[in-house]
Design a protein around this motif. Sequence first.
Motif, PDB file in Angstrom:
ATOM      1  N   ALA A 156       0.824  -1.200   0.000  1.00  0.00           N
ATOM      2  CA  ALA A 156       0.000   0.000   0.000  1.00  0.00           C
ATOM      3  C   ALA A 156       0.865   1.261   0.000  1.00  0.00           C
ATOM      4  CB  ALA A 156      -0.939  -0.010   1.208  1.00  0.00           C
ATOM      5  N   ASN A 177       1.836   7.504  -2.126  1.00  0.00           N
ATOM      6  CA  ASN A 177       1.787   8.410  -0.986  1.00  0.00           C
ATOM      7  C   ASN A 177       2.739   9.587  -1.149  1.00  0.00           C
ATOM      8  OD1 ASN A 177       1.413   5.510  -0.342  1.00  0.00           O
ATOM      9  ND2 ASN A 177       0.613   6.366   1.541  1.00  0.00           N
ATOM     10  N   THR A 184      -3.880   4.301  -3.906  1.00  0.00           N
ATOM     11  CA  THR A 184      -2.966   4.303  -2.773  1.00  0.00           C
ATOM     12  C   THR A 184      -3.209   3.109  -1.850  1.00  0.00           C
ATOM     13  OG1 THR A 184      -1.944   5.707  -1.098  1.00  0.00           O
ATOM     14  CG2 THR A 184      -4.306   5.828  -1.270  1.00  0.00           C
TER      15      THR A 184
HETATM   16 NA    NA Z   1      -0.296   4.068  -0.886  1.00  0.00          NA
END
Ligand code: NA
Length: 456
Positions: free
Chosen positions: A24, A29, A230
């Motif tokens: 993730a 990010n 994300t």
């Molecule tokens: Na992410």
Amino acid sequence: MSSNVRRGAWRTRFGFYLLAIGSACGLGNLWRFPYVVGENGGGAFVLIYVFMSLAIGAPMLINELIMGKTSRRSVLVATQRLSEKAGRGFRWAGRFSVILSIIVLSYYAVISGWVLHFLTQFLISFFSPPEIVTAKTNLAALMSNGWLQFMLASAHLLITIVVVVKGVQEGLEKFISYTMPLFATLVLLLVLRSFSLPSTPEVLRFLFYPDFSKLTWSSLNHAIGHVFFTLSVGFGTMVTFGSYMKEDDHAPTAGFRVTVVDTVISLIAVVMIFPLAFQASNVPLTDPALMFEVLPRYLLGIRGGTLFGLAFFVCLYMAALNASIGLLEVVVSNWVDVQKKMQRGPATWYSGLAALSFAILPALSSSVFKEVRLGGRSLIEALDSLLINWMLPLIALGILMAYNWGTTDKEKELNFVDKDKFVSYTMYPHWYFISRWVAPGVIILGLLMQVLDLFF
Ligand code: NA
Ligand code: PHE
């Protein structure tokens, strides 16, 4: 049992978190979130993003984990089985998600190549006067050299393929479990430094004061698309990881934790990047090159910045590699799931090379294809938008509806409620309601508003 061996029997619970959080947390990010926030005008978008992440992202992530855990298969077979009850058409949701993974891997590899580039530049700057590698000319040089970008992307894909073929993820995970705390420390140090810049109050206002007039018709959908990207939802990644979970692992708890960690990291990322960006240009930058423009330049300017920058880009590269491994791993696990004769080794090479051949488009976007403009966007931005703002929400919706319509309410309750966890009883109705009504409604609304944006 034998199929569990084929898919690599699962290890420790900690290992699961490393894998899921590792997949993730990545360039989504640190690289994508800041420029998407810039593009959508700041505070109001951040607010919508956080809300969507917790309200829609977490339940859908949980859904995908459950699909994997209950079927013990990857997204292709899982949706195929659900489609017997939900409707034959839903098999396409699974198929498209695998295609999406390959294409996203190729474009992710190009950005990972940029990271590799700066990693080597910081390395070189130890041995040469730093003026030679000052970031501005450096980025321009990288952008105008498409073949260099393609070579770097190839190097990245090769590393990814070798890790997946050799099955050395476990060793790598150990390594990453050391680099992640280091990364967190470096990022926090940077945030502290960023905070002492004169532009900080203005930046915090931009990031956290919701000015809804800055939103466009597409903003809701941009938030939703980014949430899926994300959180690695809609790619089948989380279905595969769910299939690796142990019987007594609780998917809802895991899904919720992954969401919270990922969202917090994104928020820290913007707080780190934007003061530097404002310092550099005074206007919120909205370009995919944003992070690569402001960070190296700033780092090379401070004392000890070379070492700091090197450590930072090594860690960032590890995060990008980890996410890429996840993407390639899904494609392979789907392939060996449906074609029993296929061995992991060749499947990995073929999928990786397919991604590589596609990577040529985004890699040459800022040089050979510089003149190509699609709706005012460069090729790489148009590709990003097509994949993440259009295909991803549709596919994630398809997977969600396959689960909704392919599973009975009794099964849903069994899949969600853990008799040892009181909180899962209380959360079940919310999760059910969101999965059934809210998430599909909001996704469709976001897409419709984005269609409107095309005309106004
Ligand atoms: Na992410
Ligand atoms: N979630 C990853 C990121 O934020 C990207 C990714 C998507 C990784 C899908 C794996 C699968 O960078």
